[in-house]
Motif scaffolding. Structure first.
Motif, short mmCIF file in Angstrom:
data_model
loop_
_atom_site.label_atom_id
_atom_site.label_comp_id
_atom_site.label_asym_id
_atom_site.label_seq_id
_atom_site.Cartn_x
_atom_site.Cartn_y
_atom_site.Cartn_z
N ASP A 156 1.00 -1.17 0.00
CA ASP A 156 -0.08 0.07 0.02
C ASP A 156 0.85 1.21 -0.03
O ASP A 156 1.30 1.70 1.10
N VAL A 189 -14.63 -12.38 -8.61
CA VAL A 189 -13.87 -11.12 -7.98
C VAL A 189 -13.87 -11.18 -6.49
O VAL A 189 -14.90 -11.27 -6.01
N SER A 190 -12.65 -10.80 -6.09
CA SER A 190 -12.53 -10.80 -4.44
C SER A 190 -12.50 -9.38 -3.96
O SER A 190 -11.88 -8.60 -4.45
N ASP A 191 -13.04 -9.24 -2.65
CA ASP A 191 -12.76 -8.11 -1.82
C ASP A 191 -12.07 -8.71 -0.42
O ASP A 191 -11.30 -9.81 -0.61
N GLU A 192 -11.99 -7.94 0.43
CA GLU A 192 -11.15 -8.41 1.39
C GLU A 192 -11.71 -9.71 2.30
O GLU A 192 -10.81 -10.47 2.77
N LYS A 193 -13.15 -9.79 2.05
CA LYS A 193 -13.74 -11.03 2.86
C LYS A 193 -14.35 -11.89 1.90
O LYS A 193 -14.08 -13.23 2.34
N TYR A 194 -14.87 -11.79 0.97
CA TYR A 194 -15.62 -12.71 0.20
C TYR A 194 -14.93 -12.72 -1.17
O TYR A 194 -14.30 -11.82 -1.78
N THR A 195 -15.32 -13.80 -2.05
CA THR A 195 -15.13 -13.66 -3.46
C THR A 195 -16.50 -13.80 -4.15
O THR A 195 -17.14 -14.98 -3.69
N ARG A 196 -16.81 -13.01 -5.17
CA ARG A 196 -18.10 -13.14 -6.18
C ARG A 196 -17.90 -14.04 -7.08
O ARG A 196 -16.84 -13.93 -7.91
N SER A 251 -7.10 -9.79 -7.88
CA SER A 251 -8.37 -9.87 -7.37
C SER A 251 -9.52 -10.54 -8.22
O SER A 251 -10.80 -10.58 -7.76
N THR A 252 -8.94 -10.83 -9.53
CA THR A 252 -10.05 -11.12 -10.58
C THR A 252 -9.54 -12.48 -11.36
O THR A 252 -8.31 -12.50 -12.00
N GLN A 295 -20.61 -5.79 -16.24
CA GLN A 295 -19.51 -5.15 -15.86
C GLN A 295 -18.14 -5.30 -16.31
O GLN A 295 -17.94 -6.18 -17.26
#
Length: 277
Positions: A82, A195-202, A234-235, A262
């Motif tokens: 970061d 597609v992932s975020d910090e907690k889940y993957t869509r 993340s993808t 998308q």
């Protein structure tokens, strides 16, 4: 990468004499190269790359703890630092060190990595250095473009299977995911992208949006790399669902997907998947 910063490298080989020899040869053909750390096994290699974030990693293919191929797969999944930059930091260039020419040749022909055969000979190492210089210059927008790179994960899966044929992977065919308050079994072939975020993957299909707790770095190893390409940390996208690739006003590659509105961004580390577009 800062244009004026020295090029930095990590060496990984479980044989000290091999590390010593490679370091000495590199000092002859690339004296300004900075060796920032040396690893004795694959686990150390991943830790040191995460710590130092070098431009190049020299990985012995056969090491204890993790093979060089497994270490490369973990390095490819290291989270970006970061630093306030919106762009994804590029992956380090990978050079495999091996006594097994059949593995090395495939890596080089795929254009994802170079190789050095043991023992490292000055003339052959000089060619590797020239290629690395071109790749690093291309990252800064200088000189000729680097050789086109195919999917690194796809190559690493192939090399891992060659190293251990009895452990050939069985890829996921179904995803068990949460859809509202229900659990649904989704055929992997129907998934357009993950597609992932910090907690889940869509998990996205043409008809269903579902969630799983499995991160992208685990899915990469469980999905067929011929079917799913990683285009961002993340993808993952189903290759058969890609309808086109365009560039936005910032020059970033954007993937369009059949059956869904998308748009998926391609990070710099994976631009080579769509070379020339």
């Amino acid at each position: 990468m800062n244009d004026n910063a020295p090029v930095r490298a990590v060496l990984a080989d479980d044989e000290r004499l091999m590390r010593d020899q490679l370091r000495a040869r590199l000092a002859e053909v690339w004296p300004e190269l900075e060796i920032v750390a040396e690893a004795r096994n694959g686990l150390e290699a991943v830790e040191l790359v995460d710590q130092h974030r070098p431009d190049i990693v020299f990985l012995d293919i056969r090491m204890p703890g993790l093979t060089g191929v497994d270490a490369a797969r973990q390095i490819a999944q290291l989270p970006p630092r970061d630093d306030g930059d919106d762009d994804d930091e590029p992956l380090p260039e990978i050079v495999f060190i091996t006594a097994y020419d059949q593995y090395a040749v495939e890596a080089f022909e795929q254009g994802v990595a170079d190789y050095v055969l043991k023992p490292a000979e000055r003339e052959r190492l000089q060619l590797t250095v020239e290629r690395l210089r071109k790749r690093l210059a291309a990252r800064r927008g200088e000189g000729d473009e680097a050789p086109a790179a195919t999917n690194m994960q796809q190559l690493l899966h192939k090399l891992a299977a060659q190293l251990n044929p009895s452990a050939a992977p069985r890829y996921l065919e179904w995803i068990q995911a949460g859809v509202g308050n229900a659990i649904q079994m989704i055929p992997v072939q129907d998934v357009l992208f993950f597609v992932s975020d910090e907690k889940y993957t869509r998990v996205q299909t043409a008809q269903v949006e579902a969630l799983i707790r499995k991160p992208i770095k685990e899915l990469v190893d469980e999905l067929d790399p011929q079917r799913f390409w990683q285009i961002h940390r993340s993808t993952l996208v189903n290759v058969n669902a890609i309808s086109g690739v365009t560039r936005d006003f910032r020059g970033r590659q954007i993937v369009s997907v059949r059956g869904h509105p998308q748009k998926l961004e391609v990070s710099r580390s994976y631009n080579g998947l769509f070379k020339g577009m």
